[in-house]
Design a protein around this motif. Structure first.
Motif, PDB file in Angstrom:
ATOM      1  N   TYR A 140      24.636  -8.454  20.699  1.00 59.95           N
ATOM      2  CA  TYR A 140      25.227  -9.511  19.871  1.00 59.95           C
ATOM      3  C   TYR A 140      24.166 -10.371  19.185  1.00 59.95           C
ATOM      4  CZ  TYR A 140      29.340 -12.278  18.653  1.00 59.95           C
ATOM      5  OH  TYR A 140      30.368 -12.870  17.986  1.00 59.95           O
ATOM      6  N   ALA A 141      22.973 -10.449  19.782  1.00 62.26           N
ATOM      7  CA  ALA A 141      21.907 -11.279  19.214  1.00 62.26           C
ATOM      8  C   ALA A 141      21.438 -10.766  17.848  1.00 62.26           C
ATOM      9  CB  ALA A 141      20.744 -11.389  20.187  1.00 62.26           C
ATOM     10  N   PRO A 142      21.070  -9.472  17.732  1.00 56.82           N
ATOM     11  CA  PRO A 142      20.680  -8.997  16.402  1.00 56.82           C
ATOM     12  C   PRO A 142      21.832  -9.041  15.390  1.00 56.82           C
ATOM     13  CG  PRO A 142      20.733  -7.182  17.988  1.00 56.82           C
ATOM     14  CD  PRO A 142      20.842  -8.440  18.757  1.00 56.82           C
ATOM     15  N   LEU A 143      23.057  -8.864  15.886  1.00 55.61           N
ATOM     16  CA  LEU A 143      24.191  -8.972  14.977  1.00 55.61           C
ATOM     17  C   LEU A 143      24.296 -10.387  14.412  1.00 55.61           C
ATOM     18  CD1 LEU A 143      26.769  -7.847  13.695  1.00 55.61           C
ATOM     19  CD2 LEU A 143      28.001  -8.488  15.787  1.00 55.61           C
ATOM     20  N   LEU A 144      24.151 -11.379  15.279  1.00 48.59           N
ATOM     21  CA  LEU A 144      24.183 -12.767  14.835  1.00 48.59           C
ATOM     22  C   LEU A 144      23.042 -13.067  13.865  1.00 48.59           C
ATOM     23  CD1 LEU A 144      25.094 -15.072  17.855  1.00 48.59           C
ATOM     24  CD2 LEU A 144      26.303 -14.847  15.681  1.00 48.59           C
ATOM     25  N   ALA A 145      21.849 -12.528  14.168  1.00 47.94           N
ATOM     26  CA  ALA A 145      20.707 -12.738  13.283  1.00 47.94           C
ATOM     27  C   ALA A 145      20.977 -12.125  11.903  1.00 47.94           C
ATOM     28  CB  ALA A 145      19.445 -12.142  13.889  1.00 47.94           C
ATOM     29  N   GLY A 146      21.586 -10.940  11.887  1.00 50.91           N
ATOM     30  CA  GLY A 146      21.934 -10.302  10.615  1.00 50.91           C
ATOM     31  C   GLY A 146      22.960 -11.107   9.837  1.00 50.91           C
ATOM     32  N   ILE A 147      23.942 -11.648  10.541  1.00 47.86           N
ATOM     33  CA  ILE A 147      24.948 -12.488   9.886  1.00 47.86           C
ATOM     34  C   ILE A 147      24.299 -13.741   9.307  1.00 47.86           C
ATOM     35  CG2 ILE A 147      26.990 -13.917  10.292  1.00 47.86           C
ATOM     36  CD1 ILE A 147      27.876 -11.848  12.369  1.00 47.86           C
ATOM     37  N   GLY A 148      23.358 -14.312  10.057  1.00 50.87           N
ATOM     38  CA  GLY A 148      22.647 -15.482   9.557  1.00 50.87           C
ATOM     39  C   GLY A 148      21.851 -15.166   8.300  1.00 50.87           C
ATOM     40  N   GLY A 149      21.160 -14.017   8.288  1.00 49.47           N
ATOM     41  CA  GLY A 149      20.409 -13.624   7.104  1.00 49.47           C
ATOM     42  C   GLY A 149      21.305 -13.404   5.906  1.00 49.47           C
ATOM     43  N   ALA A 150      22.439 -12.720   6.125  1.00 52.61           N
ATOM     44  CA  ALA A 150      23.388 -12.505   5.032  1.00 52.61           C
ATOM     45  C   ALA A 150      23.954 -13.825   4.524  1.00 52.61           C
ATOM     46  CB  ALA A 150      24.524 -11.594   5.497  1.00 52.61           C
ATOM     47  N   SER A 151      24.177 -14.769   5.437  1.00 52.28           N
ATOM     48  CA  SER A 151      24.678 -16.088   5.037  1.00 52.28           C
ATOM     49  C   SER A 151      23.659 -16.820   4.158  1.00 52.28           C
ATOM     50  CB  SER A 151      25.003 -16.927   6.273  1.00 52.28           C
ATOM     51  OG  SER A 151      25.988 -16.306   7.066  1.00 52.28           O
ATOM     52  N   LEU A 152      22.379 -16.694   4.496  1.00 56.63           N
ATOM     53  CA  LEU A 152      21.337 -17.308   3.683  1.00 56.63           C
ATOM     54  C   LEU A 152      21.310 -16.720   2.283  1.00 56.63           C
ATOM     55  CD1 LEU A 152      18.259 -17.724   6.056  1.00 56.63           C
ATOM     56  CD2 LEU A 152      19.422 -19.531   4.784  1.00 56.63           C
ATOM     57  N   LEU A 153      21.430 -15.400   2.184  1.00 60.06           N
ATOM     58  CA  LEU A 153      21.425 -14.750   0.872  1.00 60.06           C
ATOM     59  C   LEU A 153      22.655 -15.143   0.068  1.00 60.06           C
ATOM     60  CD1 LEU A 153      20.162 -11.225   1.986  1.00 60.06           C
ATOM     61  CD2 LEU A 153      18.905 -12.942   0.675  1.00 60.06           C
ATOM     62  N   TRP A 154      23.798 -15.194   0.741  1.00 59.89           N
ATOM     63  CA  TRP A 154      25.007 -15.685   0.066  1.00 59.89           C
ATOM     64  C   TRP A 154      24.780 -17.102  -0.440  1.00 59.89           C
ATOM     65  CZ3 TRP A 154      27.935 -19.975   1.130  1.00 59.89           C
ATOM     66  CH2 TRP A 154      29.146 -20.092   0.450  1.00 59.89           C
ATOM     67  N   GLY A 155      24.145 -17.932   0.390  1.00 53.57           N
ATOM     68  CA  GLY A 155      23.875 -19.310  -0.005  1.00 53.57           C
ATOM     69  C   GLY A 155      22.959 -19.399  -1.206  1.00 53.57           C
ATOM     70  N   ALA A 156      21.974 -18.491  -1.301  1.00 52.07           N
ATOM     71  CA  ALA A 156      21.080 -18.493  -2.460  1.00 52.07           C
ATOM     72  C   ALA A 156      21.860 -18.197  -3.741  1.00 52.07           C
ATOM     73  CB  ALA A 156      19.966 -17.466  -2.261  1.00 52.07           C
ATOM     74  N   HIS A 157      22.726 -17.183  -3.695  1.00 53.10           N
ATOM     75  CA  HIS A 157      23.562 -16.888  -4.863  1.00 53.10           C
ATOM     76  C   HIS A 157      24.494 -18.055  -5.191  1.00 53.10           C
ATOM     77  CE1 HIS A 157      22.095 -12.909  -5.261  1.00 53.10           C
ATOM     78  NE2 HIS A 157      22.760 -12.367  -4.257  1.00 53.10           N
ATOM     79  N   ALA A 158      25.109 -18.619  -4.165  1.00 49.85           N
ATOM     80  CA  ALA A 158      26.047 -19.724  -4.383  1.00 49.85           C
ATOM     81  C   ALA A 158      25.340 -20.941  -4.966  1.00 49.85           C
ATOM     82  CB  ALA A 158      26.734 -20.089  -3.061  1.00 49.85           C
ATOM     83  N   LEU A 159      24.119 -21.199  -4.514  1.00 47.50           N
ATOM     84  CA  LEU A 159      23.367 -22.345  -5.026  1.00 47.50           C
ATOM     85  C   LEU A 159      23.062 -22.181  -6.507  1.00 47.50           C
ATOM     86  CD1 LEU A 159      21.938 -25.016  -4.244  1.00 47.50           C
ATOM     87  CD2 LEU A 159      19.883 -23.656  -3.807  1.00 47.50           C
ATOM     88  N   VAL A 160      22.641 -20.988  -6.903  1.00 38.35           N
ATOM     89  CA  VAL A 160      22.361 -20.728  -8.316  1.00 38.35           C
ATOM     90  C   VAL A 160      23.631 -20.872  -9.149  1.00 38.35           C
ATOM     91  CG1 VAL A 160      21.659 -18.951  -9.978  1.00 38.35           C
ATOM     92  CG2 VAL A 160      20.368 -19.257  -7.851  1.00 38.35           C
ATOM     93  N   LEU A 161      24.714 -20.287  -8.688  1.00 36.56           N
ATOM     94  CA  LEU A 161      25.971 -20.334  -9.445  1.00 36.56           C
ATOM     95  C   LEU A 161      26.502 -21.761  -9.551  1.00 36.56           C
ATOM     96  CD1 LEU A 161      27.675 -17.175  -7.907  1.00 36.56           C
ATOM     97  CD2 LEU A 161      26.852 -17.408 -10.256  1.00 36.56           C
ATOM     98  N   ALA A 162      26.479 -22.502  -8.455  1.00 32.70           N
ATOM     99  CA  ALA A 162      26.989 -23.876  -8.478  1.00 32.70           C
ATOM    100  C   ALA A 162      26.111 -24.785  -9.325  1.00 32.70           C
ATOM    101  CB  ALA A 162      27.090 -24.423  -7.054  1.00 32.70           C
ATOM    102  N   SER A 163      24.836 -24.449  -9.447  1.00 36.61           N
ATOM    103  CA  SER A 163      23.916 -25.285 -10.212  1.00 36.61           C
ATOM    104  C   SER A 163      24.050 -25.073 -11.712  1.00 36.61           C
ATOM    105  CB  SER A 163      22.471 -24.997  -9.786  1.00 36.61           C
ATOM    106  OG  SER A 163      22.286 -25.236  -8.416  1.00 36.61           O
TER     107      SER A 163
END
Length: 236
Positions: A140-163
Motif C-alpha cells: 500500500y505504501a508505493p501505491l500511496l506514493a504513486g497516488i501522491g505523485g499523480a496528484s502533484l502532476l494533476w495539480g500542476a496542470h490545474a494550476l496552469v489552467l486556473a491561472s
C-alpha cells in the motif's frame, strides 16, 4: 553620439535601428521579468513561509504545513499569469502590474483547487510517515506514493489552467485530469517538479523557493500543448 542607422539602398531613406529587439535586449527583459516576479512571489507567499519556519521539521506538523502552504497557491498562480503575459521589449515591461492583476483575478479560483490538493497531499504524507502504525499491507505504501505523485502532476496542470483561463472549478479539475493522460504534457510538467524536489533534497528548501520563477517558466514552456489545446477546443 549619433543614432545607428541601417544601410540604405540608393533612392531609399535610411531607417533608424529599433532599440529593444535584439537578443541582448530580450535577455535583459527576461531577466528583469524573472527577478520582479520572483520578488513578488516570495512577498505574497511570505506569511505561509514564516509560519513554516516556526513549525519546524516535525512530521506531526504536516496538517499545519498544509494550512501554511495556502498562500503559496495564489502566489504561484499570479507568477504564472505574469510570466505568460511577459513582454520581450524593454519599452513594454510591466511584470509587477501583470502579477498583481493575476493575483487579484485568480486567487479565489486557485484556492478552490489548491486547498483540497494540499489537504489530500498532507493526508498521504502523514500516512506514509506513520505507515507502521496504520496496519496496512506493505504494497500500500508505493501505491500511496504513486497516488501522491499523480496528484502533484494533476495539480500542476490545474494550476496552469486556473491561472490562464476562467473556467468553473469542476471544469478545471476535469481538464487537468484529461491532460494528465497526455504523456508528453505530463512528462513536461513533471520535469520542474522533479528538479525542485532534487534541489530541495540536495541543497535545502530555500533554493527551489529562490528559483521558483525560472521553474514556473519551465512549467509554462512544457505546458504549451495544454494551453494551445485548451484555447482551441475548450474556449469560445
Amino acid at each position: 553620439m549619433t543614432t545607428p542607422v541601417t544601410p540604405a539602398t540608393p533612392g531609399t531613406p535610411a531607417t533608424p535601428a529599433i532599440p529593444g529587439t535584439g537578443p541582448l535586449s530580450r535577455l535583459v527583459a527576461l531577466v528583469h521579468t524573472l527577478l520582479v516576479v520572483e520578488a513578488l512571489l516570495l512577498l505574497t507567499a511570505s506569511p505561509g513561509a514564516a509560519a513554516l519556519l516556526l513549525l519546524g521539521a516535525d512530521v506531526s506538523n504536516l496538517p499545519l504545513v498544509a494550512v501554511c502552504l495556502l498562500p503559496v497557491g495564489p502566489a504561484l498562480s499570479a507568477a504564472l499569469y505574469a510570466l505568460h503575459r511577459r513582454g520581450r521589449d524593454l519599452a513594454d515591461l510591466h511584470p509587477a502590474r501583470a502579477y498583481w492583476r493575476g493575483y487579484r483575478l485568480n486567487t479565489r479560483a486557485v484556492l478552490r483547487l489548491w486547498a483540497p490538493l494540499s489537504a489530500w497531499l498532507a493526508v498521504i504524507a502523514f500516512t506514509l510517515t506513520h505507515f507502521a502504525l496504520t496496519g496496512l499491507p506493505g504494497w500500500y505504501a508505493p501505491l500511496l506514493a504513486g497516488i501522491g505523485g499523480a496528484s502533484l502532476l494533476w495539480g500542476a496542470h490545474a494550476l496552469v489552467l486556473a491561472s490562464l483561463f476562467a473556467f468553473r472549478t469542476r471544469d478545471t479539475a476535469r481538464l487537468a485530469a484529461h491532460f494528465l493522460r497526455h504523456g508528453r504534457a505530463t512528462l513536461a510538467a513533471a520535469s520542474p517538479l522533479v528538479l525542485a524536489f532534487g534541489l530541495a533534497v540536495l541543497f535545502g528548501e530555500a533554493l527551489p523557493a529562490l528559483l521558483a520563477a525560472p521553474l514556473l517558466l519551465s512549467l509554462l514552456h512544457g505546458s504549451r500543448p495544454v494551453i494551445t489545446e485548451t484555447a482551441k477546443d475548450f474556449t469560445a
